[in-house]
Design a protein around this motif. Structure first.
Motif, PDB file in Angstrom:
ATOM      1  N   HIS A 214       0.816  -1.219   0.000  1.00  0.00           N
ATOM      2  CA  HIS A 214       0.000   0.000   0.000  1.00  0.00           C
ATOM      3  C   HIS A 214       0.850   1.271   0.000  1.00  0.00           C
ATOM      4  O   HIS A 214       0.573   2.196  -0.774  1.00  0.00           O
ATOM      5  CB  HIS A 214      -0.943   0.002   1.210  1.00  0.00           C
ATOM      6  CG  HIS A 214      -2.049  -0.994   1.102  1.00  0.00           C
ATOM      7  ND1 HIS A 214      -3.321  -0.660   0.699  1.00  0.00           N
ATOM      8  CD2 HIS A 214      -2.073  -2.332   1.343  1.00  0.00           C
ATOM      9  CE1 HIS A 214      -4.084  -1.733   0.700  1.00  0.00           C
ATOM     10  NE2 HIS A 214      -3.353  -2.766   1.084  1.00  0.00           N
ATOM     11  N   VAL A 215       1.842   1.330   0.859  1.00  0.00           N
ATOM     12  CA  VAL A 215       2.658   2.543   0.950  1.00  0.00           C
ATOM     13  C   VAL A 215       3.359   2.838  -0.379  1.00  0.00           C
ATOM     14  O   VAL A 215       3.302   3.978  -0.881  1.00  0.00           O
ATOM     15  CB  VAL A 215       3.661   2.455   2.118  1.00  0.00           C
ATOM     16  CG1 VAL A 215       4.625   3.639   2.088  1.00  0.00           C
ATOM     17  CG2 VAL A 215       2.921   2.403   3.458  1.00  0.00           C
ATOM     18  N   PRO A 216       4.028   1.869  -1.012  1.00  0.00           N
ATOM     19  CA  PRO A 216       4.652   2.164  -2.311  1.00  0.00           C
ATOM     20  C   PRO A 216       3.636   2.548  -3.385  1.00  0.00           C
ATOM     21  O   PRO A 216       3.920   3.421  -4.213  1.00  0.00           O
ATOM     22  CB  PRO A 216       5.358   0.849  -2.672  1.00  0.00           C
ATOM     23  CG  PRO A 216       5.551   0.140  -1.383  1.00  0.00           C
ATOM     24  CD  PRO A 216       4.378   0.514  -0.531  1.00  0.00           C
ATOM     25  N   ALA A 217       2.468   1.910  -3.375  1.00  0.00           N
ATOM     26  CA  ALA A 217       1.452   2.231  -4.384  1.00  0.00           C
ATOM     27  C   ALA A 217       0.956   3.655  -4.240  1.00  0.00           C
ATOM     28  O   ALA A 217       0.785   4.381  -5.230  1.00  0.00           O
ATOM     29  CB  ALA A 217       0.288   1.247  -4.282  1.00  0.00           C
ATOM     30  N   ILE A 218       0.724   4.082  -3.001  1.00  0.00           N
ATOM     31  CA  ILE A 218       0.267   5.454  -2.758  1.00  0.00           C
ATOM     32  C   ILE A 218       1.369   6.447  -3.124  1.00  0.00           C
ATOM     33  O   ILE A 218       1.119   7.476  -3.752  1.00  0.00           O
ATOM     34  CB  ILE A 218      -0.162   5.618  -1.287  1.00  0.00           C
ATOM     35  CG1 ILE A 218      -1.413   4.777  -1.001  1.00  0.00           C
ATOM     36  CG2 ILE A 218      -0.428   7.090  -0.961  1.00  0.00           C
ATOM     37  CD1 ILE A 218      -1.766   4.687   0.478  1.00  0.00           C
ATOM     38  N   ALA A 219       2.600   6.128  -2.747  1.00  0.00           N
ATOM     39  CA  ALA A 219       3.721   7.041  -3.011  1.00  0.00           C
ATOM     40  C   ALA A 219       3.938   7.259  -4.507  1.00  0.00           C
ATOM     41  O   ALA A 219       4.345   8.349  -4.933  1.00  0.00           O
ATOM     42  CB  ALA A 219       4.998   6.499  -2.367  1.00  0.00           C
ATOM     43  N   ALA A 220       3.664   6.236  -5.301  1.00  0.00           N
ATOM     44  CA  ALA A 220       3.895   6.329  -6.742  1.00  0.00           C
ATOM     45  C   ALA A 220       2.701   6.908  -7.502  1.00  0.00           C
ATOM     46  O   ALA A 220       2.795   7.135  -8.705  1.00  0.00           O
ATOM     47  CB  ALA A 220       4.230   4.949  -7.301  1.00  0.00           C
ATOM     48  N   SER A 221       1.604   7.152  -6.797  1.00  0.00           N
ATOM     49  CA  SER A 221       0.379   7.575  -7.467  1.00  0.00           C
ATOM     50  C   SER A 221       0.303   9.089  -7.641  1.00  0.00           C
ATOM     51  O   SER A 221       0.735   9.857  -6.780  1.00  0.00           O
ATOM     52  CB  SER A 221      -0.834   7.115  -6.650  1.00  0.00           C
ATOM     53  OG  SER A 221      -2.036   7.611  -7.192  1.00  0.00           O
ATOM     54  N   ASP A 222      -0.291   9.496  -8.740  1.00  0.00           N
ATOM     55  CA  ASP A 222      -0.563  10.914  -8.972  1.00  0.00           C
ATOM     56  C   ASP A 222      -1.878  11.344  -8.340  1.00  0.00           C
ATOM     57  O   ASP A 222      -2.203  12.533  -8.340  1.00  0.00           O
ATOM     58  CB  ASP A 222      -0.637  11.197 -10.480  1.00  0.00           C
ATOM     59  CG  ASP A 222       0.702  11.003 -11.178  1.00  0.00           C
ATOM     60  OD1 ASP A 222       1.740  11.182 -10.514  1.00  0.00           O
ATOM     61  OD2 ASP A 222       0.694  10.653 -12.376  1.00  0.00           O
ATOM     62  N   HIS A 223      -2.634  10.378  -7.812  1.00  0.00           N
ATOM     63  CA  HIS A 223      -3.961  10.676  -7.263  1.00  0.00           C
ATOM     64  C   HIS A 223      -3.944  10.956  -5.758  1.00  0.00           C
ATOM     65  O   HIS A 223      -4.815  11.664  -5.257  1.00  0.00           O
ATOM     66  CB  HIS A 223      -4.911   9.496  -7.508  1.00  0.00           C
ATOM     67  CG  HIS A 223      -5.096   9.134  -8.936  1.00  0.00           C
ATOM     68  ND1 HIS A 223      -5.699   9.974  -9.851  1.00  0.00           N
ATOM     69  CD2 HIS A 223      -4.747   8.011  -9.622  1.00  0.00           C
ATOM     70  CE1 HIS A 223      -5.733   9.383 -11.028  1.00  0.00           C
ATOM     71  NE2 HIS A 223      -5.161   8.200 -10.922  1.00  0.00           N
TER      72      HIS A 223
END
Length: 302
Positions: free
Chosen positions: A17-26
């Motif tokens: 979750h943390v890497p996915a959020i960090a990489a997101s533009d949203h």
């Protein structure tokens, strides 16, 4: 970017979750809630009620807690007018997920029951290929090492933890997505360690000649495979859905963007205040617990 709070900073949150959020533009990870875990540079709370009171600027909550406590957190978030994203499985029971769905509809907020394995690279093309095929059978072979993926996480063997069906629900989320025909469970053998409350292994049989073999004791190479037999030949999904082979030809392969794709979908749902609630994988788990013949096996300790 939209502020989001991540609740439950355990292994799955840190790894995915943390890497996915960090990489997101949203998304902007604006806060976390956890008894012990934190994320560097992010405002950390240990009390969920306090976070809700102090951070009205955070409209979205992503819950990565174990299934049993998740309902109470989700209900509080919805009551506070927040959109809610649920890690799989979305709850400890079907009834509580239905209740959350009703709450979210009444409050006009988004509720998203995520099934990350459906975002694996081979799943969508597998579903498309099977859409007009006659299914003659299918088999799930889902075997992994609980000590590797859930180290010292005692909750997985407690009531509500679901045991081997915690990872097994990933396979069930794929099979319910790709098959063009409905199936229902006919029988199940559940292997329960004598010192535990949930199964460590299971063999399941459904209608339409569909079977499944789940085991949490596999060391060495891990097995996350689904084979579907059709009148046009076999379809094989390997590596949790990341590799798709049809007629001996590899159609899709590579590392999937499972969790980034989930957060992309959540952004779409929040934008339109729509919900996406699917409990079909959980139905098969509940049926297995109802129909299953319990077989006591050797004790298990981490």
């Amino acid at each position: 970017m939209t502020a989001i709070c991540l609740v439950g900073i355990g292994k799955i949150a840190v790894d995915q979750h943390v890497p996915a959020i960090a990489a997101s533009d949203h998304w902007d990870l604006a806060a976390t809630v956890s008894r012990a875990g934190t994320v560097h540079g992010v405002s950390a709370y240990t009390d969920f009620d306090q976070m809700l009171d102090e951070r009205p600027d955070i409209p979205v909550i992503s819950l990565c807690l174990p299934p049993v406590p998740r309902y109470d957190y989700a209900a509080k978030a919805i009551a506070a007018g927040r959109h809610v994203m649920l890690e799989k499985p979305p709850g400890a029971t079907l009834a509580e997920v239905d209740a959350l769905d009703n709450m979210a509809q009444a409050a006009g907020v988004t509720l998203y029951t995520t099934w990350h394995s459906r975002m694996a690279k081979g799943v969508a093309p597998a579903k498309a290929w099977l859409a007009d095929k006659q299914i003659t059978g299918a088999h799930i072979n889902w075997k992994e090492d609980v000590r590797r993926w859930h180290p010292n996480q005692e909750w997985v063997f407690a009531p509500g933890g679901m045991g081997v069906f915690d990872p097994g629900s990933n396979a069930l989320s794929i099979i319910t997505e790709i098959l063009p025909i409905p199936i229902h469970l006919c029988s199940a053998d559940l292997h329960v360690p004598e010192n535990r409350d949930t199964p460590i292994a299971a063999q399941l049989k459904w209608t339409e000649n569909v079977t499944g073999d789940f085991d949490w004791r596999q060391e060495g190479p891990q097995s996350w495979d689904i084979t579907v037999e059709t009148s046009a030949g076999p379809l094989l999904l390997h590596d949790g859905g990341d590799r798709l082979i049809i007629g001996g030809k590899e159609i899709a392969a590579g590392n999937s963007r499972e969790y980034p794709a989930l957060y992309d979908r959540m952004a779409e749902l929040v934008k339109t205040r729509a919900s996406e609630v699917d409990v079909s994988p959980m139905i098969h788990v509940a049926d297995a617990m109802t129909l299953g013949k319990r077989m006591i096996t050797a004790p298990f300790d981490f």
